[in-house]
Design a protein around this motif. Structure first.
Motif, mmCIF file in Angstrom:
data_model
loop_
_atom_site.group_PDB
_atom_site.id
_atom_site.type_symbol
_atom_site.label_atom_id
_atom_site.label_comp_id
_atom_site.label_asym_id
_atom_site.label_seq_id
_atom_site.Cartn_x
_atom_site.Cartn_y
_atom_site.Cartn_z
ATOM 1 N N THR A 102 0.853 -1.185 0.000
ATOM 2 C CA THR A 102 0.000 0.000 0.000
ATOM 3 C C THR A 102 0.889 1.235 0.000
ATOM 4 O O THR A 102 2.024 1.208 0.484
ATOM 5 N N VAL A 103 0.374 2.315 -0.547
ATOM 6 C CA VAL A 103 1.162 3.530 -0.711
ATOM 7 C C VAL A 103 1.462 4.142 0.652
ATOM 8 O O VAL A 103 0.550 4.397 1.453
ATOM 9 N N ARG A 104 2.737 4.389 0.920
ATOM 10 C CA ARG A 104 3.162 5.074 2.142
ATOM 11 C C ARG A 104 3.583 6.513 1.864
ATOM 12 O O ARG A 104 3.489 7.356 2.754
ATOM 13 N N THR A 105 4.080 6.756 0.656
ATOM 14 C CA THR A 105 4.512 8.097 0.268
ATOM 15 C C THR A 105 3.887 8.412 -1.085
ATOM 16 O O THR A 105 4.327 7.869 -2.109
ATOM 17 N N GLU A 106 2.869 9.243 -1.096
ATOM 18 C CA GLU A 106 2.260 9.598 -2.379
ATOM 19 C C GLU A 106 3.286 10.335 -3.225
ATOM 20 O O GLU A 106 3.945 11.274 -2.757
ATOM 21 N N THR A 107 3.440 9.899 -4.467
ATOM 22 C CA THR A 107 4.486 10.416 -5.341
ATOM 23 C C THR A 107 3.858 10.931 -6.626
ATOM 24 O O THR A 107 3.130 10.192 -7.294
ATOM 25 N N PRO A 108 4.096 12.187 -7.000
ATOM 26 C CA PRO A 108 3.505 12.711 -8.234
ATOM 27 C C PRO A 108 3.907 11.875 -9.442
ATOM 28 O O PRO A 108 5.039 11.403 -9.548
ATOM 29 N N THR A 109 2.974 11.679 -10.351
ATOM 30 C CA THR A 109 3.235 10.910 -11.560
ATOM 31 C C THR A 109 4.282 11.614 -12.422
ATOM 32 O O THR A 109 4.180 12.811 -12.707
ATOM 33 N N ARG A 110 5.301 10.859 -12.815
ATOM 34 C CA ARG A 110 6.345 11.356 -13.719
ATOM 35 C C ARG A 110 6.579 10.291 -14.779
ATOM 36 O O ARG A 110 6.985 9.163 -14.459
ATOM 37 N N LEU A 111 6.302 10.626 -16.035
ATOM 38 C CA LEU A 111 6.514 9.722 -17.154
ATOM 39 C C LEU A 111 7.683 10.269 -17.975
ATOM 40 O O LEU A 111 7.504 10.974 -18.960
ATOM 41 N N LEU A 112 8.904 9.943 -17.547
ATOM 42 C CA LEU A 112 10.092 10.517 -18.166
ATOM 43 C C LEU A 112 10.479 9.749 -19.425
ATOM 44 O O LEU A 112 10.870 10.343 -20.429
ATOM 45 N N PHE A 113 10.431 8.442 -19.354
ATOM 46 C CA PHE A 113 10.588 7.577 -20.522
ATOM 47 C C PHE A 113 9.709 6.373 -20.275
ATOM 48 O O PHE A 113 9.993 5.555 -19.407
ATOM 49 N N ALA A 114 8.622 6.281 -21.007
ATOM 50 C CA ALA A 114 7.642 5.227 -20.764
ATOM 51 C C ALA A 114 6.951 4.846 -22.059
ATOM 52 O O ALA A 114 5.759 5.066 -22.242
#
Length: 264
Positions: A102-114
């Motif tokens: 389960t998420v403990r640290t919400e992290t902004p979405t980053r699509l750098l190379f996907a």
């Protein structure tokens, strides 16, 4: 595009979208220096590394904390080309490779190379340090759907499998994708993987081709068809033992995304 069995799969006839030898440091346009940070806390996820003329050396330090207390003993230094998570307490996030995350640290979405299809080349020197594994994967971002979770395992190399001949693991892991079937196997390399050597993977149109140096090693008749992040890792699995720091070196990464840098 068909290629004869065992032959080198040629790179696209254009400049790579990502080309990094790390000589000028870690480029934040491409890399998140943190291992799946949403499932843990920032300090536990943070990569230890050094950059120099030979590339980027991922490190495991003696004082490095376990990635999660629940998974101890397990320490990781990792680079990845993006991140996605849901809110704290949710089960939504990239690479749900263990039950009960389960998420403990919400992290902004980053699509750098996907990209959804493409090619990646990695030149690496794997770690021979005790209890270590050097690995590289392409994993589903899951930012559109939790079923977009399949993995292309480019290589997993255990330190104790390195010698004049090295045994690595390579293939496909389905995880939560009902359209994929896990297909992993061991491959024998006629080289010492602690010296610089080059891997490649090309995927798309229902096929994944994985190779090392100038030879194709695996041709799998399936491929994820959704955005994938690249992850390159050094793990220490087991109790703290031996000399520190423990290292694996990434000399260069080149990558082409046939569906754009980040498919949304």
């Amino acid at each position: 595009m068909p290629f004869p069995p065992g032959s080198l799969t040629p790179a696209p006839d254009r400049e790579p979208d990502l080309d990094d030898d790390f000589r000028t440091g870690l480029d934040p346009r491409w890399w998140v220096a943190s291992y799946l940070p949403h499932w843990t806390t920032p300090e536990r996820a943070r990569a230890r590394y050094d950059t120099g003329p030979d590339g980027l050396a991922l490190r495991i330090d003696r004082d490095q904390p376990d990635w999660r207390e629940e998974d101890a003993p397990l320490r990781v230094s990792n680079l990845q080309t993006g991140v996605f998570s849901g809110p704290v307490g949710s089960p939504l996030g990239s690479h749900r490779h263990r039950e009960g995350l389960t998420v403990r640290t919400e992290t902004p979405t980053r699509l750098l190379f996907a990209p959804s299809s493409g090619r990646v080349e990695i030149t690496v020197s794997a770690s021979r340090d005790v209890n270590c594994m050097t690995a590289a994967w392409l994993v589903g971002t899951e930012h559109r759907s939790p079923t977009e979770s399949g993995e292309i395992c480019i290589f997993e190399i255990d330190a104790d499998a390195i010698g004049e001949t090295t045994v690595a693991r390579s293939g496909i892991k389905a995880h939560h994708d009902p359209h994929l079937t896990s297909d992993m196997s061991e491959v024998a390399l006629p080289l010492d993987a602690s010296a610089p050597h080059a891997w490649f993977v090309q995927w798309g149109s229902g096929e994944t081709v994985i190779g090392c140096q100038d030879r194709t090693l695996r041709r799998v008749a399936q491929a994820p068809d959704y955005p994938l992040f690249l992850m390159i890792d050094l793990f220490e699995i087991g109790p703290r033992w031996g000399r520190y720091p423990k290292t694996a070196t990434i000399h260069r990464v080149r990558a082409w995304g046939e569906s754009g840098l980040a498919a949304g």
